[in-house]
Design an enzyme around this catalytic site. Structure first.
Site, PDB file in Angstrom:
ATOM      1  CB  THR A  14      75.700  42.195  99.681  1.00 26.73           C
ATOM      2  OG1 THR A  14      75.895  42.636  98.347  1.00 26.73           O
ATOM      3  CG2 THR A  14      74.283  42.525 100.098  1.00 26.73           C
ATOM      4  CB  SER A  60      83.234  39.863  96.057  1.00 22.49           C
ATOM      5  OG  SER A  60      82.118  39.401  95.350  1.00 22.49           O
ATOM      6  CB  THR A  93      76.966  36.572  96.841  1.00 26.56           C
ATOM      7  OG1 THR A  93      76.440  37.683  96.118  1.00 26.56           O
ATOM      8  CG2 THR A  93      76.442  36.561  98.263  1.00 26.56           C
ATOM      9  CG  ASP A  94      78.240  39.821  92.775  1.00 22.43           C
ATOM     10  OD1 ASP A  94      77.218  39.116  92.890  1.00 22.43           O
ATOM     11  OD2 ASP A  94      78.194  41.061  92.675  1.00 22.43           O
TER      12      ASP A  94
HETATM   13  C1  SIN Z   1      79.680  41.536  96.363  1.00 23.42           C
HETATM   14  O1  SIN Z   1      79.828  40.462  95.774  1.00 23.42           O
HETATM   15  O2  SIN Z   1      80.562  42.033  97.077  1.00 23.42           O
HETATM   16  C2  SIN Z   1      78.409  42.299  96.207  1.00 23.42           C
HETATM   17  C3  SIN Z   1      77.238  41.422  96.002  1.00 23.42           C
HETATM   18  C4  SIN Z   1      76.955  40.489  97.137  1.00 23.42           C
HETATM   19  O3  SIN Z   1      77.702  40.308  98.093  1.00 23.42           O
HETATM   20  O4  SIN Z   1      75.853  39.880  97.071  1.00 23.42           O
END
Ligand code: SIN
Length: 323
Positions: A14, A60, A93-94
């Protein structure tokens, strides 16, 4: 020779995401901007030289063994480079906690390997990415910093403890009962706990870096009315794959996120006992967000003191070690 290089590795997420509207924090596409784009305008910590490199460009949720292999290989090379003071990885973050765990478990880095990202896309009016990146660079440059850590919303978390605990808020990460290692304030680290213990690289690194697929490990959960049907289906599919000689996709392990202290329904216990007797490695952890399973005399399967996503990786590493 001076070790003043900070390497910023881009993997997507993100933090590199774009939405059509600055007020839209959810309807965006992740992994659109390059790490060079994200670095523009960042001030490097005093005396440090910033070098950016794109290692992957994924949302991710789609991270796979190939991306992890590339990251392990590159971070391993950079850790051996005397000019490198620290490494920052911009990551979605995922699955950030999984990548952080893998880097810590395999590389045991004696230098800081700092993962960060954002909950809001780069186009958001109040985006969190630039501050997180700047804090991550400050941690990577900090004297004495070491180990794989996640820096997010001003907090420093160890790779072993950190979990994504919120699906929307900008302060999305938590270290549970252990708490964060410390905080970053205006470029300064204030530590409440020591940096992670570091040691030698795992002897598994060589095997993980070969093109051979990593052992297949699935993660399932216990829940009300959990009949174990899914495990029986997996075992039936396993037989077919084994007969077809489909080596890499043959199930090798299952991690069960049990209820409470890792308990499982009777149906699941029966199915998993059968799985174990057929040579599938079974490990249990808890689906609870806090705490780790405390094994007792009635425990049927080996427990792992990790949340499910990390337990899955731990079992995969265990299987690599045994093969
Ligand atoms: C991801 O994990 O690539 C999408 C969500 C995020 O980064 O918060």
């Amino acid at each position: 020779m001076s070790n003043n290089k900070l390497i910023l590795l881009g993997t997507g997420g993100t933090i590199a995401g774009k939405a059509a509207d600055a007020s839209d924090n959810v309807g965006y596409t992740a992994a659109q901007l390059s790490i060079a784009d994200l670095t523009r305008g960042l001030t490097e910590p005093d005396g440090m030289e910033l070098v950016s490199e794109q290692v992957a460009q994924v949302d991710s949720k789609d991270v796979d063994d190939a991306v992890w292999r590339r990251l392990l290989a590159r971070v391993n090379e950079l850790l051996r480079d005397d000019q490198v003071k620290g490494i920052v990885i911009a990551h979605g973050t995922d699955t950030m906690e999984e990548t952080a765990y893998l880097l810590q478990a395999v590389l045991n880095p004696a230098k800081p390997v700092v993962l960060t990202g954002a909950m809001r896309p780069s186009t958001a009016l109040l985006r969190d990415g630039p501050q997180n990146l700047s804090d991550a660079l400050a941690v990577a440059a900090w004297p004495g910093a070491r180990g794989a850590v996640v820096v997010f919303a001003g907090k420093i978390h160890s790779a072993l403890q950190v979990q994504k605990s919120h699906c929307y808020a900008t302060d999305a990460f938590d270290s549970g009962d252990a708490g964060p290692l410390g905080v970053v304030e205006e470029g300064n680290c204030r530590l409440w706990q020591p940096w992670p213990v570091t040691g030698n690289r795992s002897t598994l690194l060589g095997a993980l870096l070969t093109p051979a697929p990593w052992p297949r490990v699935e993660w399932l959960s216990s829940h009300g009315n959990a009949t174990g049907r899914l495990v029986w289906d997996l075992l039936a599919q396993r037989q077919v794959k084994m007969q077809a000689g489909a080596g890499s996709s043959v199930l090798r392990g299952v991690v069960l996120a049990g209820t409470g202290n890792g308990t499982l329904s009777e149906g699941l216990i029966q199915a998993l006992e059968e799985a174990q007797s057929q040579g599938v490695a079974v490990r249990v952890c808890s689906r609870c967000a806090r705490g780790r399973v405390v094994p007792g005399p009635s425990s049927v399967f080996e427990a792992l003191p990790l949340p499910p996503a990390k337990a899955r990786l731990a079992l995969m590493l265990d299987l690599v070690a045994r093969s």
